[in-house]
Design a protein around this motif. Sequence first.
Motif, PDB file in Angstrom:
ATOM      1  N   GLN A 236       0.649  -1.354  -0.065  1.00  0.00           N
ATOM      2  CA  GLN A 236      -0.125   0.030  -0.068  1.00  0.00           C
ATOM      3  C   GLN A 236       0.614   1.224  -0.216  1.00  0.00           C
ATOM      4  OE1 GLN A 236      -1.474  -1.137   4.307  1.00  0.00           O
ATOM      5  NE2 GLN A 236      -1.314   1.392   4.266  1.00  0.00           N
ATOM      6  N   GLU A 250      -4.755  -1.645  -3.049  1.00  0.00           N
ATOM      7  CA  GLU A 250      -5.979  -0.999  -3.665  1.00  0.00           C
ATOM      8  C   GLU A 250      -6.396  -1.912  -4.915  1.00  0.00           C
ATOM      9  OE1 GLU A 250      -2.981   1.746  -5.365  1.00  0.00           O
ATOM     10  OE2 GLU A 250      -3.264   0.326  -3.572  1.00  0.00           O
ATOM     11  N   THR A 251      -5.843  -2.879  -5.377  1.00  0.00           N
ATOM     12  CA  THR A 251      -6.204  -3.503  -6.399  1.00  0.00           C
ATOM     13  C   THR A 251      -6.391  -4.994  -6.004  1.00  0.00           C
ATOM     14  OG1 THR A 251      -4.617  -2.387  -7.756  1.00  0.00           O
ATOM     15  CG2 THR A 251      -5.364  -4.617  -8.875  1.00  0.00           C
ATOM     16  N   PRO A 254     -10.447  -5.251  -4.568  1.00  0.00           N
ATOM     17  CA  PRO A 254     -11.576  -5.583  -5.475  1.00  0.00           C
ATOM     18  C   PRO A 254     -11.595  -6.846  -6.173  1.00  0.00           C
ATOM     19  CG  PRO A 254     -10.655  -3.278  -5.612  1.00  0.00           C
ATOM     20  CD  PRO A 254      -9.933  -3.984  -4.686  1.00  0.00           C
ATOM     21  N   GLU A 285     -10.207   4.088   3.757  1.00  0.00           N
ATOM     22  CA  GLU A 285     -10.256   4.008   2.221  1.00  0.00           C
ATOM     23  C   GLU A 285     -10.380   2.580   2.079  1.00  0.00           C
ATOM     24  OE1 GLU A 285      -6.995   5.742   0.244  1.00  0.00           O
ATOM     25  OE2 GLU A 285      -6.948   7.636   1.607  1.00  0.00           O
ATOM     26  N   TYR A 286      -9.967   1.756   2.562  1.00  0.00           N
ATOM     27  CA  TYR A 286      -9.817   0.380   2.195  1.00  0.00           C
ATOM     28  C   TYR A 286     -11.038  -0.415   2.753  1.00  0.00           C
ATOM     29  CZ  TYR A 286      -4.865   0.609   0.662  1.00  0.00           C
ATOM     30  OH  TYR A 286      -3.697   1.044   0.205  1.00  0.00           O
ATOM     31  N   GLU A 288     -14.075   1.268   2.814  1.00  0.00           N
ATOM     32  CA  GLU A 288     -14.991   1.664   1.885  1.00  0.00           C
ATOM     33  C   GLU A 288     -14.718   0.774   0.652  1.00  0.00           C
ATOM     34  OE1 GLU A 288     -16.361   5.550  -0.621  1.00  0.00           O
ATOM     35  OE2 GLU A 288     -14.996   5.828   1.289  1.00  0.00           O
ATOM     36  N   LEU A 289     -13.696   0.712  -0.043  1.00  0.00           N
ATOM     37  CA  LEU A 289     -13.211  -0.019  -1.086  1.00  0.00           C
ATOM     38  C   LEU A 289     -13.748  -1.678  -0.939  1.00  0.00           C
ATOM     39  CD1 LEU A 289     -11.941   0.093  -3.760  1.00  0.00           C
ATOM     40  CD2 LEU A 289      -9.805  -0.650  -2.613  1.00  0.00           C
ATOM     41  N   GLN A 292     -17.646  -1.535  -1.334  1.00  0.00           N
ATOM     42  CA  GLN A 292     -18.179  -1.586  -2.638  1.00  0.00           C
ATOM     43  C   GLN A 292     -17.776  -2.801  -3.476  1.00  0.00           C
ATOM     44  OE1 GLN A 292     -15.538   1.804  -3.799  1.00  0.00           O
ATOM     45  NE2 GLN A 292     -16.660   3.401  -2.964  1.00  0.00           N
ATOM     46  N   ALA A 293     -16.869  -3.542  -3.064  1.00  0.00           N
ATOM     47  CA  ALA A 293     -16.558  -4.942  -3.843  1.00  0.00           C
ATOM     48  C   ALA A 293     -17.243  -6.144  -3.237  1.00  0.00           C
ATOM     49  CB  ALA A 293     -14.978  -5.254  -3.656  1.00  0.00           C
TER      50      ALA A 293
END
Length: 341
Positions: A236, A250-251, A254, A285-286, A288-289, A292-293
Amino acid sequence: MSKSGVLLLNLGGPETQAEVQPFLYNLFADPELIRLPFPFLQRAFAWAISTLRAPKSRRNYAAIGGGSPLRRITAAQAQALQAQLVAAGYDVPVYVAMRYWHPLIESVVQQIKSDGITRLVVLPLYPQYSISTTGSSFKLLDRLWAEDPELARIERRQICSWYDQPQYVQAMARAIREQLDAFEDPAGVHVLFSAHGIPESYVTQAGDPYQQEMEACVQLIWREVGRPNRHTLSYQSRVGSVRWLQPYTETVIPELGACGVRQLLVVPISFVSEHIETLQEIDIEYRELAHQAGIREFRRVPALNADPLFIAGLVALVRPHLLTSAPAFVPAAVGGSLLER
């Protein structure tokens, strides 16, 4: 008369909104952290990028209370380390110094000199060695010792890396098991070790051992965890457009969601203290990510901070280097490497 001291090194962080831009300047002005093809541009680059990034960084720090807790936590670690050393019969001062913000290394070593220390045990609070962290601090110490004859008389014992220190590994494994057991279905949790990234060129061109030590560290911790869960290592906090160590956190998040992962436990593995990368980047941040995933349950392993088992590991690291007289009875050493078992 001989006198030992211990110096804990950490990155540092701004404690107020006003300190964010000058902290970022110090960070990006370090050529060991950001390497430019033309070194004479380093300061101009640092001023430009720190000015551009400051507004976003201020918002990030505002989201975790306004500033970094790193100085307070490192002070608590130093206090806990000193208490355990005293209990073992080693009454030595423990100092705290930061690379990029106060208390800066340059000022702390002057205090060490004034206190009459004759042997200094230097312990960076980075378990894995990197040119950009431990290496940068050691390079600065080398310069300060070379420029000051009085400092040059102080013997330095430097601990380069300690990712395989047994109590550290055990403390991390225990923290992971505790968080796994808090999930609705512990066996179905995917564990993501998220390490702070570095430019890939540091490894491929400069021979930085960081990636190798990180992978070995994860293996040791996971063996100690003793659970059948699937686990992944990612990186990160990359900066700029150059290629950094992959895969990127961050990849990966998801991708895990797309593969059907619905429970995720993130393990911050680079640092041993809560800081902006854990409290804001991972927790906000992660998280929320992940949602979303399609990841329904997201947890993060807390940093070790002043965990007593972890602090006992730091005692084991520094104690062999101390000059002070041992107590009448010294318990058997608890240091060493799990890789040597």
